[in-house]
Write a protein that holds these residues in place. Structure first.
Motif, PDB file in Angstrom:
ATOM      1  N   MET A   1      15.125   7.925   5.945  1.00  0.00           N
ATOM      2  CA  MET A   1      14.032   7.196   5.344  1.00  0.00           C
ATOM      3  C   MET A   1      12.775   7.347   6.196  1.00  0.00           C
ATOM      4  O   MET A   1      12.833   7.328   7.412  1.00  0.00           O
ATOM      5  N   VAL A   2      11.650   7.475   5.528  1.00  0.00           N
ATOM      6  CA  VAL A   2      10.376   7.700   6.212  1.00  0.00           C
ATOM      7  C   VAL A   2       9.445   6.552   5.883  1.00  0.00           C
ATOM      8  O   VAL A   2       9.450   6.037   4.782  1.00  0.00           O
ATOM      9  N   GLY A   3       8.620   6.135   6.833  1.00  0.00           N
ATOM     10  CA  GLY A   3       7.615   5.102   6.572  1.00  0.00           C
ATOM     11  C   GLY A   3       7.921   3.833   7.330  1.00  0.00           C
ATOM     12  O   GLY A   3       9.012   3.310   7.239  1.00  0.00           O
ATOM     13  N   GLU A   4       6.951   3.341   8.035  1.00  0.00           N
ATOM     14  CA  GLU A   4       7.154   2.161   8.859  1.00  0.00           C
ATOM     15  C   GLU A   4       6.136   1.066   8.597  1.00  0.00           C
ATOM     16  O   GLU A   4       6.375  -0.080   8.912  1.00  0.00           O
ATOM     17  N   GLU A   5       4.969   1.393   8.043  1.00  0.00           N
ATOM     18  CA  GLU A   5       3.902   0.418   7.918  1.00  0.00           C
ATOM     19  C   GLU A   5       4.289  -0.661   6.915  1.00  0.00           C
ATOM     20  O   GLU A   5       4.814  -0.376   5.851  1.00  0.00           O
ATOM     21  N   ASP A   6       4.014  -1.900   7.256  1.00  0.00           N
ATOM     22  CA  ASP A   6       4.376  -3.026   6.402  1.00  0.00           C
ATOM     23  C   ASP A   6       3.138  -3.878   6.170  1.00  0.00           C
ATOM     24  O   ASP A   6       2.301  -4.032   7.042  1.00  0.00           O
ATOM     25  N   SER A   7       3.051  -4.455   4.990  1.00  0.00           N
ATOM     26  CA  SER A   7       1.901  -5.286   4.637  1.00  0.00           C
ATOM     27  C   SER A   7       2.032  -6.672   5.263  1.00  0.00           C
ATOM     28  O   SER A   7       3.136  -7.206   5.367  1.00  0.00           O
ATOM     29  N   PRO A   8       0.919  -7.276   5.636  1.00  0.00           N
ATOM     30  CA  PRO A   8       0.987  -8.634   6.181  1.00  0.00           C
ATOM     31  C   PRO A   8       1.184  -9.691   5.088  1.00  0.00           C
ATOM     32  O   PRO A   8       1.442 -10.841   5.399  1.00  0.00           O
ATOM     33  N   TYR A   9       1.073  -9.317   3.819  1.00  0.00           N
ATOM     34  CA  TYR A   9       1.191 -10.273   2.722  1.00  0.00           C
ATOM     35  C   TYR A   9       2.628 -10.312   2.191  1.00  0.00           C
ATOM     36  O   TYR A   9       3.184  -9.279   1.832  1.00  0.00           O
ATOM     37  N   PRO A  10       3.234 -11.509   2.104  1.00  0.00           N
ATOM     38  CA  PRO A  10       4.622 -11.590   1.645  1.00  0.00           C
ATOM     39  C   PRO A  10       4.793 -11.152   0.191  1.00  0.00           C
ATOM     40  O   PRO A  10       5.838 -10.621  -0.176  1.00  0.00           O
ATOM     41  N   GLU A  11       3.775 -11.352  -0.644  1.00  0.00           N
ATOM     42  CA  GLU A  11       3.870 -10.937  -2.045  1.00  0.00           C
ATOM     43  C   GLU A  11       4.001  -9.422  -2.151  1.00  0.00           C
ATOM     44  O   GLU A  11       4.748  -8.901  -2.972  1.00  0.00           O
ATOM     45  N   VAL A  12       3.262  -8.718  -1.312  1.00  0.00           N
ATOM     46  CA  VAL A  12       3.320  -7.253  -1.320  1.00  0.00           C
ATOM     47  C   VAL A  12       4.646  -6.780  -0.748  1.00  0.00           C
ATOM     48  O   VAL A  12       5.297  -5.892  -1.302  1.00  0.00           O
ATOM     49  N   ARG A  13       5.092  -7.382   0.354  1.00  0.00           N
ATOM     50  CA  ARG A  13       6.373  -6.989   0.953  1.00  0.00           C
ATOM     51  C   ARG A  13       7.527  -7.224  -0.009  1.00  0.00           C
ATOM     52  O   ARG A  13       8.494  -6.464  -0.018  1.00  0.00           O
ATOM     53  N   ALA A  14       7.448  -8.268  -0.846  1.00  0.00           N
ATOM     54  CA  ALA A  14       8.522  -8.557  -1.797  1.00  0.00           C
ATOM     55  C   ALA A  14       8.526  -7.578  -2.969  1.00  0.00           C
ATOM     56  O   ALA A  14       9.561  -7.356  -3.584  1.00  0.00           O
ATOM     57  N   SER A  15       7.378  -6.991  -3.281  1.00  0.00           N
ATOM     58  CA  SER A  15       7.273  -6.142  -4.465  1.00  0.00           C
ATOM     59  C   SER A  15       7.298  -4.655  -4.174  1.00  0.00           C
ATOM     60  O   SER A  15       7.654  -3.861  -5.031  1.00  0.00           O
ATOM     61  N   VAL A  16       6.881  -4.258  -2.985  1.00  0.00           N
ATOM     62  CA  VAL A  16       6.714  -2.838  -2.682  1.00  0.00           C
ATOM     63  C   VAL A  16       7.562  -2.481  -1.471  1.00  0.00           C
ATOM     64  O   VAL A  16       7.469  -3.130  -0.430  1.00  0.00           O
ATOM     65  N   ALA A  17       8.359  -1.424  -1.611  1.00  0.00           N
ATOM     66  CA  ALA A  17       9.168  -0.958  -0.480  1.00  0.00           C
ATOM     67  C   ALA A  17       8.278  -0.217   0.509  1.00  0.00           C
ATOM     68  O   ALA A  17       7.349   0.478   0.118  1.00  0.00           O
ATOM     69  N   ASN A  18       8.575  -0.361   1.785  1.00  0.00           N
ATOM     70  CA  ASN A  18       7.789   0.351   2.799  1.00  0.00           C
ATOM     71  C   ASN A  18       8.532   1.573   3.319  1.00  0.00           C
ATOM     72  O   ASN A  18       8.180   2.133   4.336  1.00  0.00           O
ATOM     73  N   THR A  19       9.578   1.980   2.611  1.00  0.00           N
ATOM     74  CA  THR A  19      10.352   3.155   2.997  1.00  0.00           C
ATOM     75  C   THR A  19      10.257   4.201   1.890  1.00  0.00           C
ATOM     76  O   THR A  19       9.869   3.902   0.767  1.00  0.00           O
ATOM     77  N   ASP A  20      10.625   5.413   2.238  1.00  0.00           N
ATOM     78  CA  ASP A  20      10.563   6.512   1.290  1.00  0.00           C
ATOM     79  C   ASP A  20      11.781   7.394   1.477  1.00  0.00           C
ATOM     80  O   ASP A  20      12.214   7.628   2.598  1.00  0.00           O
ATOM     81  N   ASP A  21      12.330   7.874   0.368  1.00  0.00           N
ATOM     82  CA  ASP A  21      13.426   8.824   0.408  1.00  0.00           C
ATOM     83  C   ASP A  21      12.867  10.193   0.051  1.00  0.00           C
ATOM     84  O   ASP A  21      12.607  10.472  -1.123  1.00  0.00           O
ATOM     85  N   PRO A  22      12.628  11.056   1.030  1.00  0.00           N
ATOM     86  CA  PRO A  22      12.005  12.352   0.739  1.00  0.00           C
ATOM     87  C   PRO A  22      12.902  13.305  -0.047  1.00  0.00           C
ATOM     88  O   PRO A  22      12.426  14.333  -0.522  1.00  0.00           O
ATOM     89  N   ASP A  23      14.183  12.980  -0.204  1.00  0.00           N
ATOM     90  CA  ASP A  23      15.097  13.857  -0.933  1.00  0.00           C
ATOM     91  C   ASP A  23      15.119  13.595  -2.437  1.00  0.00           C
ATOM     92  O   ASP A  23      15.777  14.320  -3.172  1.00  0.00           O
ATOM     93  N   MET A  24      14.419  12.556  -2.904  1.00  0.00           N
ATOM     94  CA  MET A  24      14.373  12.289  -4.349  1.00  0.00           C
ATOM     95  C   MET A  24      13.573  13.380  -5.044  1.00  0.00           C
ATOM     96  O   MET A  24      12.473  13.712  -4.621  1.00  0.00           O
ATOM     97  N   PRO A  25      14.105  13.935  -6.136  1.00  0.00           N
ATOM     98  CA  PRO A  25      13.318  14.941  -6.869  1.00  0.00           C
ATOM     99  C   PRO A  25      12.140  14.284  -7.590  1.00  0.00           C
ATOM    100  O   PRO A  25      12.251  13.174  -8.113  1.00  0.00           O
ATOM    101  N   THR A  26      11.002  14.963  -7.597  1.00  0.00           N
ATOM    102  CA  THR A  26       9.811  14.379  -8.211  1.00  0.00           C
ATOM    103  C   THR A  26       9.255  15.223  -9.343  1.00  0.00           C
ATOM    104  O   THR A  26       9.122  14.744 -10.453  1.00  0.00           O
ATOM    105  N   LEU A  27       8.914  16.454  -9.097  1.00  0.00           N
ATOM    106  CA  LEU A  27       8.280  17.296 -10.118  1.00  0.00           C
ATOM    107  C   LEU A  27       9.351  17.965 -10.976  1.00  0.00           C
ATOM    108  O   LEU A  27       9.538  19.180 -10.944  1.00  0.00           O
ATOM    109  N   THR A  28      10.049  17.165 -11.762  1.00  0.00           N
ATOM    110  CA  THR A  28      11.149  17.653 -12.570  1.00  0.00           C
ATOM    111  C   THR A  28      10.702  17.904 -14.004  1.00  0.00           C
ATOM    112  O   THR A  28       9.636  17.465 -14.434  1.00  0.00           O
ATOM    113  N   PHE A  29      11.541  18.586 -14.748  1.00  0.00           N
ATOM    114  CA  PHE A  29      11.275  18.817 -16.163  1.00  0.00           C
ATOM    115  C   PHE A  29      11.143  17.494 -16.901  1.00  0.00           C
ATOM    116  O   PHE A  29      10.259  17.313 -17.731  1.00  0.00           O
TER     117      PHE A  29
END
Length: 197
Positions: A1-29
């Motif tokens: 997992m990549v990414g370490e920065e975290d938001s100081p706002y609890p609403e943002v931390r509850a809704s948005v993940a601060n990690t990333d999975d670089p192995d997920m396919p993105t530009l797919t058919f």
């Protein structure tokens, strides 16, 4: 997992993940097919409805909701097979590709949402970047990496929460209703209440 920065706002931390999975396919058919289809659908329907009064609009959130079952359906229907492009084709020859590289994921869903948001009005994020950089002198970065994490994007927070909820792992016990099924039942009930006499 990549990414370490975290938001100081609890609403943002509850809704948005601060990690990333670089192995997920993105530009797919799937992403391109659903994204282009939703762009055309949204642009055509909004133009059609814009000529009437009162004029309803197809919002980005509705597109995000509609794209999820289409992505899951293509996930089940497309063949799980890899093809190799003939080596005689320049630039891409010898590369392998698949119409179905894995389960429909949040990155594909987010890209579909971003594509369809361009088909509606001016992109919300671009307005925020220009305003922050020109009016406040705060550089927000280029591309999908937005810094600093302490900035709140109110419109994007709702979409982030929706996408994370739809793609969260379901840990329901047998006999319990999933969040998506509950959402569909409530949405169908609201549709029947508001649109049927």
């Amino acid at each position: 997992m990549v990414g370490e920065e975290d938001s100081p706002y609890p609403e943002v931390r509850a809704s948005v993940a601060n990690t990333d999975d670089p192995d997920m396919p993105t530009l797919t058919f799937r992403m391109w097919f659903i994204g282009i289809t939703m762009c055309l659908l949204r642009a055509c329907l909004n133009l059609f409805f814009d000529l009437r009064w009162p004029s309803p609009t197809i919002s980005e959130t509705l597109i995000a909701i509609l794209a999820y079952p289409f992505g899951k359906a293509l996930d089940r229907m497309l063949p799980i097979r890899y093809w190799t492009i003939p080596p005689c084709i320049p630039l891409v020859g010898g590369c392998a590709f698949s119409l179905n590289p894995g389960p429909f994921n949040i990155k594909e869903h987010t890209l579909v949402f971003m594509m369809s948001s361009v088909a509606g009005l001016s992109p919300y994020g671009m307005n925020m970047i220009i305003t922050a950089e020109k009016s406040y002198g705060t550089p927000l970065g280029i591309g999908l990496f937005i810094y600093p994490a302490s900035i709140i994007w109110p419109n994007s927070l709702v979409t982030s929460a929706l996408l994370n909820t739809l793609h969260a792992e379901e840990d329901t016990r047998k006999g319990q209703m999933t969040r998506y099924r509950f959402f569909i039942i409530c949405g169908a009930g609201a549709f029947l209440y508001y649109f049927l006499p």
